[in-house]
Write a protein that holds these residues in place. Structure first.
Motif, mmCIF file in Angstrom:
data_model
loop_
_atom_site.group_PDB
_atom_site.id
_atom_site.type_symbol
_atom_site.label_atom_id
_atom_site.label_comp_id
_atom_site.label_asym_id
_atom_site.label_seq_id
_atom_site.Cartn_x
_atom_site.Cartn_y
_atom_site.Cartn_z
ATOM 1 N N SER A 181 0.859 -1.180 0.000
ATOM 2 C CA SER A 181 0.000 0.000 0.000
ATOM 3 C C SER A 181 0.890 1.224 0.000
ATOM 4 N N SER A 182 0.304 2.373 -0.265
ATOM 5 C CA SER A 182 1.081 3.609 -0.281
ATOM 6 C C SER A 182 1.401 4.073 1.134
ATOM 7 N N HIS A 183 0.838 3.384 2.144
ATOM 8 C CA HIS A 183 1.023 3.795 3.532
ATOM 9 C C HIS A 183 2.037 2.939 4.280
ATOM 10 N N SER A 184 2.117 1.655 3.959
ATOM 11 C CA SER A 184 3.014 0.768 4.699
ATOM 12 C C SER A 184 3.561 -0.334 3.802
ATOM 13 N N LEU A 185 4.853 -0.600 3.983
ATOM 14 C CA LEU A 185 5.508 -1.675 3.226
ATOM 15 C C LEU A 185 5.781 -2.884 4.108
ATOM 16 N N TYR A 186 5.099 -2.940 5.240
ATOM 17 C CA TYR A 186 5.398 -3.991 6.222
ATOM 18 C C TYR A 186 5.228 -5.379 5.626
ATOM 19 N N ALA A 187 4.108 -5.639 4.976
ATOM 20 C CA ALA A 187 3.830 -6.991 4.470
ATOM 21 C C ALA A 187 4.847 -7.451 3.431
ATOM 22 N N PRO A 188 5.108 -6.659 2.380
ATOM 23 C CA PRO A 188 6.109 -7.120 1.407
ATOM 24 C C PRO A 188 7.521 -7.185 1.978
ATOM 25 N N SER A 193 8.244 5.983 -1.654
ATOM 26 C CA SER A 193 9.184 6.649 -0.757
ATOM 27 C C SER A 193 8.528 7.275 0.469
ATOM 28 N N SER A 194 7.242 7.516 0.408
ATOM 29 C CA SER A 194 6.556 8.105 1.564
ATOM 30 C C SER A 194 5.914 7.046 2.461
ATOM 31 N N ALA A 195 6.046 5.781 2.088
ATOM 32 C CA ALA A 195 5.402 4.707 2.852
ATOM 33 C C ALA A 195 6.229 4.331 4.079
ATOM 34 N N GLU A 196 5.542 3.879 5.107
ATOM 35 C CA GLU A 196 6.224 3.398 6.305
ATOM 36 C C GLU A 196 7.074 2.186 5.952
ATOM 37 N N HIS A 197 8.257 2.092 6.551
ATOM 38 C CA HIS A 197 9.231 1.002 6.341
ATOM 39 C C HIS A 197 10.017 1.132 5.033
ATOM 40 N N TYR A 198 9.868 2.274 4.347
ATOM 41 C CA TYR A 198 10.601 2.449 3.094
ATOM 42 C C TYR A 198 12.112 2.417 3.307
#
Length: 203
Positions: free
Chosen positions: A8-15, A44-49
């Protein structure tokens, strides 16, 4: 694709977790594929980037792709939206430069960590690496001067005493006797009750 499916544009946690799992399975090709996908500027604006970017650099390093590792870590220190992994990336760049015998560049990276990182463990890692470089260059007196100037010789008096004596001893062992005499005299003046006083006098 798989990256888009779990991103998602908010968080990269799952991938990011999926990529780490691929690494644990020794599937670094897949790990790199996922991490490359989620470290495009689109996320670049997502959490965990920045964590994903650091993990990508580490994976390139582990797979002996030093060129891409260096490029990735430089992206992290120059273009990342936050500095959460900034000093870790500097440590990696310092290590690569040192391994390539590019000691001047390595010292620049490590000194930034020593002087700016808020994390004690990172500072100490960089300081130890700097000492090794100055020893490799046969310039232990320059290392002692740098450490003393930046007041990074230790937090307690005991740590400072041990650090300064060990550094002065290394100068003596490198047969730079004039510099060693100066360093040892300063040590003896500052720590007159030191348990290393007899060795200092002998040197």
């Amino acid at each position: 694709d798989e990256v888009a499916k779990y991103t998602s544009s908010h968080s990269l946690y799952a991938p990011l977790q999926s990529a780490i799992a691929q690494g644990l399975l020794q599937n670094n090709k897949k790990k790199i594929e996922i991490l490359s996908g989620i470290t495009s500027v689109n996320y670049s604006s997502a959490e965990h980037y920045t964590e994903a970017l650091y993990e990508l650099g580490r994976t390139y390093l582990q797979t002996q792709n030093n060129s891409l590792a260096k490029t990735t870590f430089k992206r992290l220190i120059n273009d990342a939206p936050d500095n959460r992994f900034y000093y870790k990336a500097l440590l990696e760049l310092g290590m690569m430069a040192s391994n390539e015998k590019n000691f001047s560049e390595a010292k620049d990276y490590y000194k930034k960590v020593v002087e700016q990182s808020p994390v004690k463990e990172e500072q100490q890692t960089a300081l130890n690496a700097l000492e090794n470089i100055y020893q490799a260059e046969n310039k232990p007196e320059e290392f002692l001067a740098y450490a003393a100037d930046k007041d990074v010789t230790g937090e307690t008096e005991e740590e400072k005493e041990r650090f300064i004596f060990n550094s002065a001893e290394q100068i003596y062992l490198s047969e730079k006797y004039e510099a060693a005499a100066s360093a040892l005299e300063k040590f003896m003046e500052r720590f007159p009750e030191s348990k290393n006083m007899e060795r200092a006098i002998y040197y």
